[in-house]
Scaffold this motif. Sequence first.
Motif, short mmCIF file in Angstrom:
data_model
loop_
_atom_site.label_atom_id
_atom_site.label_comp_id
_atom_site.label_asym_id
_atom_site.label_seq_id
_atom_site.Cartn_x
_atom_site.Cartn_y
_atom_site.Cartn_z
N ASP A 199 0.76 -0.97 -0.02
CA ASP A 199 0.13 0.01 0.18
C ASP A 199 0.84 1.08 0.05
OD1 ASP A 199 1.25 0.04 2.69
OD2 ASP A 199 -0.90 -0.48 3.75
N PHE A 200 0.47 2.56 -0.23
CA PHE A 200 1.10 3.60 -0.23
C PHE A 200 2.13 3.71 -1.27
CE2 PHE A 200 -0.37 3.28 4.15
CZ PHE A 200 -1.11 4.37 4.16
N ARG A 201 2.10 2.97 -2.23
CA ARG A 201 3.08 2.82 -3.42
C ARG A 201 3.17 4.03 -4.09
NH1 ARG A 201 1.75 -1.90 -7.16
NH2 ARG A 201 0.16 -0.24 -7.45
N ASP A 202 2.12 4.52 -4.57
CA ASP A 202 2.01 5.68 -5.58
C ASP A 202 2.54 7.03 -4.67
OD1 ASP A 202 0.78 3.71 -7.06
OD2 ASP A 202 -1.03 4.92 -7.58
N ARG A 203 1.93 7.18 -3.62
CA ARG A 203 2.28 8.08 -2.98
C ARG A 203 3.66 8.11 -2.63
NH1 ARG A 203 -2.70 8.76 1.66
NH2 ARG A 203 -4.21 8.79 0.05
N TRP A 204 4.32 7.08 -1.98
CA TRP A 204 5.55 6.78 -1.54
C TRP A 204 6.59 7.06 -2.83
CZ3 TRP A 204 9.92 4.37 -2.98
CH2 TRP A 204 11.06 4.04 -2.03
N LEU A 205 6.15 6.60 -4.07
CA LEU A 205 7.12 6.79 -5.19
C LEU A 205 7.11 8.48 -5.58
CD1 LEU A 205 6.35 3.46 -7.21
CD2 LEU A 205 8.73 4.32 -6.38
N PHE A 206 5.98 8.81 -5.72
CA PHE A 206 5.94 10.48 -5.90
C PHE A 206 6.68 11.17 -5.22
CE2 PHE A 206 4.33 14.73 -5.94
CZ PHE A 206 4.12 14.95 -7.33
N ILE A 207 6.75 10.91 -3.83
CA ILE A 207 7.60 11.92 -2.84
C ILE A 207 9.03 11.47 -2.98
CG2 ILE A 207 8.15 12.18 -0.25
CD1 ILE A 207 5.16 11.46 0.22
N ALA A 208 9.40 9.99 -3.09
CA ALA A 208 10.87 9.75 -3.30
C ALA A 208 11.38 10.22 -4.69
CB ALA A 208 10.72 8.15 -3.36
N THR A 209 10.42 10.13 -5.58
CA THR A 209 11.03 10.76 -6.97
C THR A 209 11.26 12.45 -6.86
OG1 THR A 209 9.87 9.05 -8.23
CG2 THR A 209 10.49 10.92 -9.47
N THR A 210 10.33 13.02 -6.04
CA THR A 210 10.55 14.22 -5.90
C THR A 210 12.04 14.56 -4.99
OG1 THR A 210 8.18 14.73 -5.66
CG2 THR A 210 9.53 16.25 -4.54
N ALA A 211 12.19 13.66 -4.10
CA ALA A 211 13.51 13.77 -3.55
C ALA A 211 14.87 13.72 -4.29
CB ALA A 211 13.57 12.68 -2.35
N ILE A 212 14.68 12.75 -5.31
CA ILE A 212 15.61 12.35 -6.27
C ILE A 212 15.67 13.76 -7.22
CG2 ILE A 212 16.47 10.77 -8.14
CD1 ILE A 212 14.84 8.60 -6.93
N SER A 213 14.72 14.34 -7.45
CA SER A 213 14.64 15.45 -8.39
C SER A 213 15.60 16.62 -7.83
CB SER A 213 13.27 15.96 -8.51
OG SER A 213 12.83 16.81 -7.66
N TRP A 214 15.65 16.66 -6.44
CA TRP A 214 16.67 17.43 -5.68
C TRP A 214 18.08 17.27 -5.59
CZ3 TRP A 214 15.35 22.56 -4.47
CH2 TRP A 214 13.97 22.64 -4.24
N LEU A 215 18.41 16.11 -6.19
CA LEU A 215 19.72 15.49 -6.07
C LEU A 215 20.39 15.23 -7.00
CD1 LEU A 215 18.75 12.87 -2.95
CD2 LEU A 215 19.86 15.19 -2.56
N VAL A 216 19.71 15.10 -8.30
CA VAL A 216 20.43 14.67 -9.66
C VAL A 216 20.01 15.74 -10.65
CG1 VAL A 216 20.67 12.17 -9.06
CG2 VAL A 216 18.83 13.12 -10.15
N VAL A 217 20.49 15.78 -11.82
CA VAL A 217 20.33 16.46 -13.05
C VAL A 217 19.18 15.78 -13.54
CG1 VAL A 217 22.56 17.50 -13.28
CG2 VAL A 217 22.03 15.36 -14.48
N PRO A 218 18.13 16.58 -14.53
CA PRO A 218 17.21 15.81 -14.94
C PRO A 218 17.39 14.83 -16.14
CG PRO A 218 16.86 18.21 -15.13
CD PRO A 218 18.30 17.91 -14.64
N GLU A 219 18.66 14.72 -16.44
CA GLU A 219 18.95 13.66 -17.62
C GLU A 219 19.03 12.29 -16.71
OE1 GLU A 219 19.73 17.53 -19.21
OE2 GLU A 219 20.50 16.92 -17.41
N VAL A 220 19.38 12.37 -15.44
CA VAL A 220 19.48 11.22 -14.76
C VAL A 220 18.39 11.01 -13.89
CG1 VAL A 220 20.90 10.27 -13.13
CG2 VAL A 220 21.96 11.59 -14.51
N VAL A 277 6.72 15.62 -11.90
CA VAL A 277 8.14 15.68 -11.15
C VAL A 277 9.21 15.98 -12.20
CG1 VAL A 277 9.95 14.56 -9.82
CG2 VAL A 277 7.29 13.95 -9.48
N SER A 278 9.38 15.08 -13.12
CA SER A 278 10.47 15.51 -14.39
C SER A 278 10.02 16.81 -15.05
CB SER A 278 10.08 14.37 -15.36
OG SER A 278 10.49 12.98 -15.00
N LYS A 279 8.81 17.38 -15.38
CA LYS A 279 8.79 18.50 -15.83
C LYS A 279 9.35 19.63 -14.96
CE LYS A 279 4.82 17.24 -18.57
NZ LYS A 279 3.39 17.55 -18.97
N ARG A 280 9.11 19.67 -13.65
CA ARG A 280 9.50 20.49 -12.72
C ARG A 280 10.92 20.55 -12.61
NH1 ARG A 280 5.31 22.72 -8.75
NH2 ARG A 280 3.55 22.40 -9.39
#
Length: 202
Positions: A29-50, A77-80
């Motif tokens: 459960d909570f998979r979609d929400r967890w992935l959205f937040i985790a991907t947001t976290a990654i977006s602050w740590l790597v360049v968009p190409e990665v 997340v990718s667009k932002r």
Amino acid sequence: WSEPSLWEGRLTDLQRLRRMRYGDGPMEDFRDRWLFIATTAISWLVVPEVLYHEAHALAEEAGGWDERRTRSDLSQVSKRARRAARGETIEFMGREWDPRHHFRNETIIYWLEITPEEEREMVVTISAEEASRRKRLRDREYQEKRRRAKGIATHAEHVENRNSSLRKKIAAARQLKRYGLSTEEIAKRRGVSQRTVQRWLS
């Protein structure tokens, strides 16, 4: 915390939460929400190409998502992230903000229904209540260190010292009793009541 360091800590907390709840198995459960937040976290740590490759690997591992679903569900997340890389900003409440998603800890806790017990295992993603609890513990430890530095006994040491003194008094009273002294005489010598002596000798 800077935004990158904050999100790095949150990503670590999210992975810890996932392990606590599901071990090495799939998220039930909570998979979609967890992935959205985790991907947001990654977006602050790597360049968009990665970002996409990291997000897809995580989505496949945690949720069993294929490439198509990853692109579809995490596209915002990718667009932002791409907008941020181009130096764009958004205006909110009279201020310029990085276009990537911003979350408050309380929002993450609410979305994922993180319990107080789970919060205790988190490093960054904690509520105001948990932060206050940790501050009380730090303050207590600090005061305890100060007391020890001044030579003031801890509560445990105080109790042990008191018990040790009592054991010595009991041993002395019993020794006097073996010498043939009465309870009254022992009480006078020790400066206590006869009832106390009777308790020591019982």
